[in-house]
Design a protein around this motif. Structure first.
Motif, PDB file in Angstrom:
ATOM      1  N   GLY A   1       0.817  -1.211   0.000  1.00 59.89           N
ATOM      2  CA  GLY A   1       0.000   0.000   0.000  1.00 59.89           C
ATOM      3  C   GLY A   1       0.848   1.257   0.000  1.00 59.89           C
TER       4      GLY A   1
ATOM      5  N   LEU B   1       1.154   4.310  -2.979  1.00 60.18           N
ATOM      6  CA  LEU B   1       0.994   5.744  -2.758  1.00 60.18           C
ATOM      7  C   LEU B   1       2.252   6.497  -3.168  1.00 60.18           C
ATOM      8  CD1 LEU B   1      -0.821   5.729   0.707  1.00 60.18           C
ATOM      9  CD2 LEU B   1      -1.788   5.495  -1.581  1.00 60.18           C
TER      10      LEU B   1
ATOM     11  N   LEU C   1      -5.724   0.516   5.011  1.00 58.01           N
ATOM     12  CA  LEU C   1      -5.630  -0.119   3.689  1.00 58.01           C
ATOM     13  C   LEU C   1      -6.985  -0.209   3.004  1.00 58.01           C
ATOM     14  CD1 LEU C   1      -3.071  -2.949   4.513  1.00 58.01           C
ATOM     15  CD2 LEU C   1      -2.712  -1.000   2.976  1.00 58.01           C
TER      16      LEU C   1
ATOM     17  N   HIS D   1      -9.066   2.044   2.820  1.00 62.67           N
ATOM     18  CA  HIS D   1      -9.277   3.328   2.151  1.00 62.67           C
ATOM     19  C   HIS D   1      -8.418   3.466   0.897  1.00 62.67           C
ATOM     20  CE1 HIS D   1     -11.797   5.583   5.066  1.00 62.67           C
ATOM     21  NE2 HIS D   1     -11.208   4.832   5.975  1.00 62.67           N
ATOM     22  N   CYS D   2      -7.437   2.582   0.727  1.00 58.28           N
ATOM     23  CA  CYS D   2      -6.531   2.681  -0.411  1.00 58.28           C
ATOM     24  C   CYS D   2      -7.111   1.935  -1.607  1.00 58.28           C
ATOM     25  CB  CYS D   2      -5.157   2.112  -0.051  1.00 58.28           C
ATOM     26  SG  CYS D   2      -4.323   2.994   1.292  1.00 58.28           S
ATOM     27  N   ASP D   3      -6.988   2.546  -2.759  1.00 61.46           N
ATOM     28  CA  ASP D   3      -7.588   1.976  -3.967  1.00 61.46           C
ATOM     29  C   ASP D   3      -6.743   2.394  -5.164  1.00 61.46           C
ATOM     30  OD1 ASP D   3      -9.132   1.304  -6.191  1.00 61.46           O
ATOM     31  OD2 ASP D   3     -11.020   1.961  -5.289  1.00 61.46           O
ATOM     32  N   GLU D   4      -6.242   1.432  -5.891  1.00 56.02           N
ATOM     33  CA  GLU D   4      -5.372   1.742  -7.035  1.00 56.02           C
ATOM     34  C   GLU D   4      -6.100   2.528  -8.120  1.00 56.02           C
ATOM     35  OE1 GLU D   4      -5.962  -2.545  -9.391  1.00 56.02           O
ATOM     36  OE2 GLU D   4      -3.997  -1.937  -8.617  1.00 56.02           O
TER      37      GLU D   4
ATOM     38  N   GLY E   1      -4.217   7.039  -4.970  1.00 56.16           N
ATOM     39  CA  GLY E   1      -4.292   5.804  -4.211  1.00 56.16           C
ATOM     40  C   GLY E   1      -5.097   5.889  -2.933  1.00 56.16           C
ATOM     41  N   VAL E   2      -5.335   7.090  -2.426  1.00 66.28           N
ATOM     42  CA  VAL E   2      -6.130   7.303  -1.225  1.00 66.28           C
ATOM     43  C   VAL E   2      -6.606   8.741  -1.244  1.00 66.28           C
ATOM     44  CG1 VAL E   2      -4.226   8.059   0.275  1.00 66.28           C
ATOM     45  CG2 VAL E   2      -6.182   6.856   1.273  1.00 66.28           C
TER      46      VAL E   2
ATOM     47  N   SER F   1      -1.955  11.843   0.883  1.00 69.56           N
ATOM     48  CA  SER F   1      -1.447  10.488   0.673  1.00 69.56           C
ATOM     49  C   SER F   1      -0.025  10.306   1.171  1.00 69.56           C
ATOM     50  CB  SER F   1      -1.547  10.131  -0.814  1.00 69.56           C
ATOM     51  OG  SER F   1      -0.817  11.055  -1.604  1.00 69.56           O
TER      52      SER F   1
END
Length: 436
Positions: free
Chosen positions: A15, A19, A381, A383-386, A391-392, A411
């Motif tokens: 993750g 970012l 994690l 909240h993280c999205d590629e 990324g966040v 981020s």
């Protein structure tokens, strides 16, 4: 490794790498900032030499990436150097006209100091920045006032506490001018926090926004780590631990500790604190109107508990240490009961809690905190999205999510917290928040 589960630690590293890779693409950062500027009610002013919202903060991320990913160390080191150069260059367009940490000389110096620990080529620039910082601190008209102060005079973000926290990284082996600056900062904070004087109150004329007038019509005492008296407690504790010995310093640490321990408001999960204490018309504290603060680094029990932990080390007081641990364990129970935090960033989101939990884990043996790190890591994690630009996103308010590249509310800070949770990189960056 801070996270007890290897698979989760590996996920945290992935993750953080995601970012960092987005921050490394200037076109992506530019597009993210442009998009956020269209929807933000409170523009974060990205760019320039700022540590919290500019190139100095990006340099800090890339320097930590080179430590966390030794197989790509040269790639990240080159990016860190690029951002340091940009930060220095933009300081001519956005002059560093104050000594503060967020967007002043201390912030840029912080980024150079972090890189200089491994790369001596930054030593000369760092020395110049520290000399400039010392001149600004010793040459500034004092902010001391018997009738109330502004929180950004003394706070962790842009005031004396953040600057002292940075300078305390260097111990006592200081150039004479830098030592003089430390003396000024320590003595100003001792003056501010003198027992019985109540000099730390914020009068209405110094409120940053008018919204403060309703809950605090006659002034208040700010209890947030970001802008309140836990900041001086943390900074003075770090100064003592660094070897500075000033008359009244450790006594002030004790006074602040006793004060904060004496004003919590309990809830069903345990020890808690309000965001501030309102004053009555005659200037007395009105402790009958204590409300709950948010659960975050900036305000609430997490930041205060961490300040108390650092104070306990300076005081060598195991009772205060136990209070700090108990308070942060209550934070984790509160977090579990809530089920989800809207934000993932450092200032008022889950990454701030994660960074504080990692700091507690290094200093204590609390099994509850160790388990909490895993839960917080999973939450960050989530909240993280590629598919997101950076990324966040930062949760500004209901319905407003921002693609923010910054350290404090973006981020960059989330990446740093994930590395701390995984025991990768280096924890020195946490001093920027007065937590480590």
């Amino acid at each position: 490794m801070t996270v007890a589960h290897p698979a989760l630690a590996a996920e945290a590293l992935r993750g953080a790498a995601l970012l960092a890779s987005r921050l490394a693409d200037p076109d992506v950062v530019e597009a993210a900032v442009a998009e956020s500027e269209q929807s933000s009610r409170y523009p974060f002013g990205w760019g320039g030499p700022s540590l919290f919202a500019g190139h100095a903060g990006s340099a800090l991320v890339f320097q930590n990436a080179h430590r966390a990913q030794p197989e790509r160390a040269e790639h990240w080191r080159a990016l860190a150097h690029q951002q340091l150069v940009l930060a220095a260059q933009t300081s001519f367009d956005v002059p560093l006209d104050n000594p503060g940490l967020a967007a002043g000389t201390a912030g840029l110096a912080f980024a150079f100091a972090d890189s200089a620990t491994e790369e001596p080529r930054y030593g000369a620039t760092l020395a110049k920045l520290n000399a400039q910082l010392a001149e600004q601190v010793t040459g500034t008209v004092t902010w001391r006032a018997e009738d109330g102060v502004k929180d950004n005079d003394y706070d962790a973000v842009q005031g004396a506490s953040g600057t002292l926290g940075y300078l305390s990284l260097f111990g006592t082996d200081l150039a004479p001018d830098v030592q003089s600056a430390v003396d000024v900062l320590v003595n100003d904070l001792i003056w501010l926090c003198a027992p019985q004087e109540r000099r730390w109150f914020i009068p209405p004329r110094h409120y940053p926004i008018e919204d403060y007038n309703e809950p605090y019509p006659h002034g208040y005492v700010n209890l947030g780590l970001a802008h309140g008296i836990p900041g001086p407690l943390a900074a003075l504790s770090f100064a003592w631990r660094a070897g500075h010995r000033h008359e009244g310093l450790i006594e002030t640490v004790r006074h602040l500790t006793d004060y904060l321990v004496g004003v919590p408001c309990e809830d069903e999960w345990g020890r808690n604190w309000p965001g501030g204490i309102p004053l009555t018309e005659d200037g007395a504290e009105n402790r009958g109107r204590l409300g709950r603060a948010r659960t975050a680094w900036c305000y609430g029990a997490p930041g205060i508990a961490c300040a108390l932990l650092n104070a306990s080390i300076a005081l060598q007081d195991n009772e205060v240490r136990e209070i700090a641990v108990d308070a942060f364990e209550a934070v984790l129970r509160r977090f579990t009961a809530a089920g989800r935090m809207d934000g993932a960033t450092l200032c008022h989101g889950a990454a701030g809690l994660l960074a504080i939990a990692a700091a507690f884990d290094r200093q204590t043996d609390s099994a509850e905190i160790r388990d909490g790190i895993a839960a917080l890591t999973e939450h960050v994690l989530s909240h993280c999205d590629e598919h997101l630009l950076l990324g966040v996103q930062d949760y500004e308010e209901a319905g407003v999510l921002l693609d923010n590249p910054g350290l404090l509310t973006g981020s960059a800070g989330v990446a740093l917290a994930l590395w701390s949770a995984a025991g990768a990189g280096d924890a020195r960056w946490e001093r920027a928040l007065l937590i480590g």
